[in-house]
Design a protein around this motif. Structure first.
Motif, PDB file in Angstrom:
ATOM      1  N   UNK B 202      -0.770  15.494   4.961  1.00 59.11           N
ATOM      2  CA  UNK B 202      -0.230  14.329   5.667  1.00 59.11           C
ATOM      3  C   UNK B 202      -1.324  13.399   6.198  1.00 59.11           C
ATOM      4  N   UNK B 203      -2.570  13.691   5.820  1.00 62.20           N
ATOM      5  CA  UNK B 203      -3.693  12.994   6.462  1.00 62.20           C
ATOM      6  C   UNK B 203      -3.641  11.479   6.341  1.00 62.20           C
ATOM      7  N   UNK B 204      -3.055  10.962   5.264  1.00 58.60           N
ATOM      8  CA  UNK B 204      -3.010   9.506   5.060  1.00 58.60           C
ATOM      9  C   UNK B 204      -1.652   8.905   5.420  1.00 58.60           C
ATOM     10  N   UNK B 205      -0.810   9.678   6.075  1.00 60.86           N
ATOM     11  CA  UNK B 205       0.540   9.213   6.427  1.00 60.86           C
ATOM     12  C   UNK B 205       0.521   7.884   7.179  1.00 60.86           C
ATOM     13  N   UNK B 206       1.553   7.092   6.917  1.00 61.30           N
ATOM     14  CA  UNK B 206       1.730   5.820   7.631  1.00 61.30           C
ATOM     15  C   UNK B 206       3.104   5.865   8.283  1.00 61.30           C
ATOM     16  N   UNK B 207       3.239   6.587   9.380  1.00 62.36           N
ATOM     17  CA  UNK B 207       4.573   6.816   9.933  1.00 62.36           C
ATOM     18  C   UNK B 207       5.313   5.558  10.377  1.00 62.36           C
ATOM     19  N   UNK B 208       4.602   4.462  10.636  1.00 58.80           N
ATOM     20  CA  UNK B 208       5.300   3.282  11.143  1.00 58.80           C
ATOM     21  C   UNK B 208       5.247   2.096  10.183  1.00 58.80           C
ATOM     22  N   UNK B 209       5.046   2.367   8.880  1.00 55.83           N
ATOM     23  CA  UNK B 209       4.971   1.217   7.969  1.00 55.83           C
ATOM     24  C   UNK B 209       6.364   0.861   7.449  1.00 55.83           C
TER      25      UNK B 209
END
Ligand SMILES: Cc1cc2nc3c(=O)[nH]c(=O)nc-3n(C[C@H](O)[C@H](O)[C@H](O)COP(=O)(O)O)c2cc1C
Lengths: 184, 209
Positions: B202-209
């Motif tokens: 999940x290191x590159x996750x963009x939770x708010x995109x």
């Protein structure tokens, strides 16, 4: 354009700016989508330096408070504007508290940009950065210069294409902010 | 002479700042420590501040300046009379180059002057996050330099410029260093921490995109 305003007013002395700021936001909202965060009216914890947002729950802060809304807004913003009084010669602790909470918008990884270490951004969006210092006619040049230089450094760290810095009096703050935003 | 150390890290007792403080104060008995991380105790801490006449303030660089709670602490300090008291700062950063900390160093000098205090100097050190994993030996001579600067403070002397220079190292990376850095596995530290937490995927996750 999406605009995020961090409002770091924290003392009664600067309360008189509040109404003007709200009017400015209302006016801007005709052409833009503005999120203004008045930090002192919100429940925002100080960053505790745990790095959870990098190594445990990437992109998500350990605190489930109003700071989450700030990160959500910044992830999509075109223009991040910091409005702060100068307290003890520096942007207010409320402003600084909000700034520390920007960390989840970066990745932990470091790369060399312009010959300096900086973190790789988490989101694709690159937003311009602005600073408006509230001027009561009591700001001294040295303090203003230091605060402006800090914002230049922050702009590098957050990969802002453009950075704007200004001081504003109660009489002209609406104009200053509108001009800054129109110039991008 | 009363000497107070302000730990300006939000991590409190588990901070890299505390390790630096232990290096700088090990020979002195009379050192009292206050932690800005005890946010509810800032008012109480001001009594200790008021009572002392020499300070050491150590903080990590947070978004190019002092952490928010450290700024809150300094705002409280500004409200009391600090005239003639002397102060030393240590600013340390995750990034290796001292250039990142130089602007807030200027603020430290400004704060001192604005409060009519005596400025004994500011130590700037990069690469401090490595302290989370590295043993004292890793820091080699730097630890000795910090000890020597601690002696300066005990004697109320200005910090030794040569030592400050040795701790800071080169302001920026040389072209050669940049080239080398390209081939170093600098992501390893973060990846190992991510893996340990089962969060690597999940290191590159963009939770708010
Ligand atoms: C919210 C936050 C912001 C940070 N900003 C910077 C920065 O702008 N530049 C930098 O070099 N390091 C930055 N760091 C890294 C810290 O300075 C570094 O981890 C330091 O060793 C922490 O020391 P401490 O354990 O004493 O708190 C930041 C860390 C956090 C948590």
């Amino acid at each position: 354009m999406n605009i995020t305003i961090i409002n770091g007013i924290q003392d009664t002395k600067h309360n008189k700016y509040q109404k003007t700021l709200e009017e400015t936001v209302t006016a801007l909202n005709k052409d833009h989508q503005v999120d203004m965060f008045t930090i002192d009216d919100m429940n925002v914890a100080y960053c505790c330096g745990c790095f959870s947002c990098w190594v445990k729950t990437p992109g998500i802060c350990i605190y489930k408070d109003d700071g989450v809304d700030i990160v959500r807004s910044i992830a999509k913003t075109d223009y991040l504007l910091i409005v702060s009084p100068v307290v003890a010669g520096f942007i207010s602790s409320s402003t600084k508290k909000a700034m520390d909470r920007f960390l989840p918008t970066l990745l932990p990884y470091i790369k060399i940009y312009d010959g300096e270490s900086h973190h790789v951004p988490r989101y694709d969006k690159r937003s311009n950065l602005g600073l408006v210092l509230l001027d009561e006619g009591d700001l001294d040049d040295e303090a203003v210069k230091i605060n402006f230089d800090i914002i230049d450094r922050l702009a590098k760290n957050f990969h802002a294409p453009k950075v704007f810095k200004a001081c504003a009096l109660l009489e002209n703050i609406k104009e200053v902010i509108t001009n800054e935003i129109c110039s991008c | 002479m009363k000497y107070v150390v302000v730990n300006g890290s939000p991590r409190g007792k588990k901070s890299n700042s505390d390790r630096i403080i232990s290096w700088m104060t090990q020979n002195s008995q009379e050192v009292q420590k206050v932690y800005v991380a005890d946010i509810k105790k800032h008012d109480e801490a001001m009594k200790v501040i008021l009572d002392a006449d020499r300070y050491l303030m150590v903080f990590p660089l947070y978004t190019d300046a002092m952490p928010g709670m450290t700024k809150a602490f300094m705002e409280k300090m500004q409200q009391i009379n600090l005239e003639e008291k002397s102060i030393v700062f240590v600013v340390h950063s995750g990034f290796s180059e001292p250039i990142h900390s130089r602007t807030v160093e200027r603020y430290c000098a400004y704060f001192t002057k604005a409060n009519k205090m005596k400025y004994l100097g500011c130590v700037v050190m990069g690469g401090s996050e490595a302290m989370q994993v590295a043993p004292n030996g890793y820091f080699g001579k730097k630890k000795d330099y910090f000890e020597a600067l601690g002696q300066n403070i005990m004697k109320g002397e200005l910090l030794d410029q040569a030592l400050l220079q040795k701790i800071a190292g080169a302001e920026r990376f040389s072209k050669f260093k940049i080239l080398i850095l390209r081939f170093l596995p600098t992501d390893m530290y973060w990846n190992s921490r991510l893996k340990k937490n089962g969060a690597y995927e999940k290191r590159l996750d963009k939770p708010y995109s």
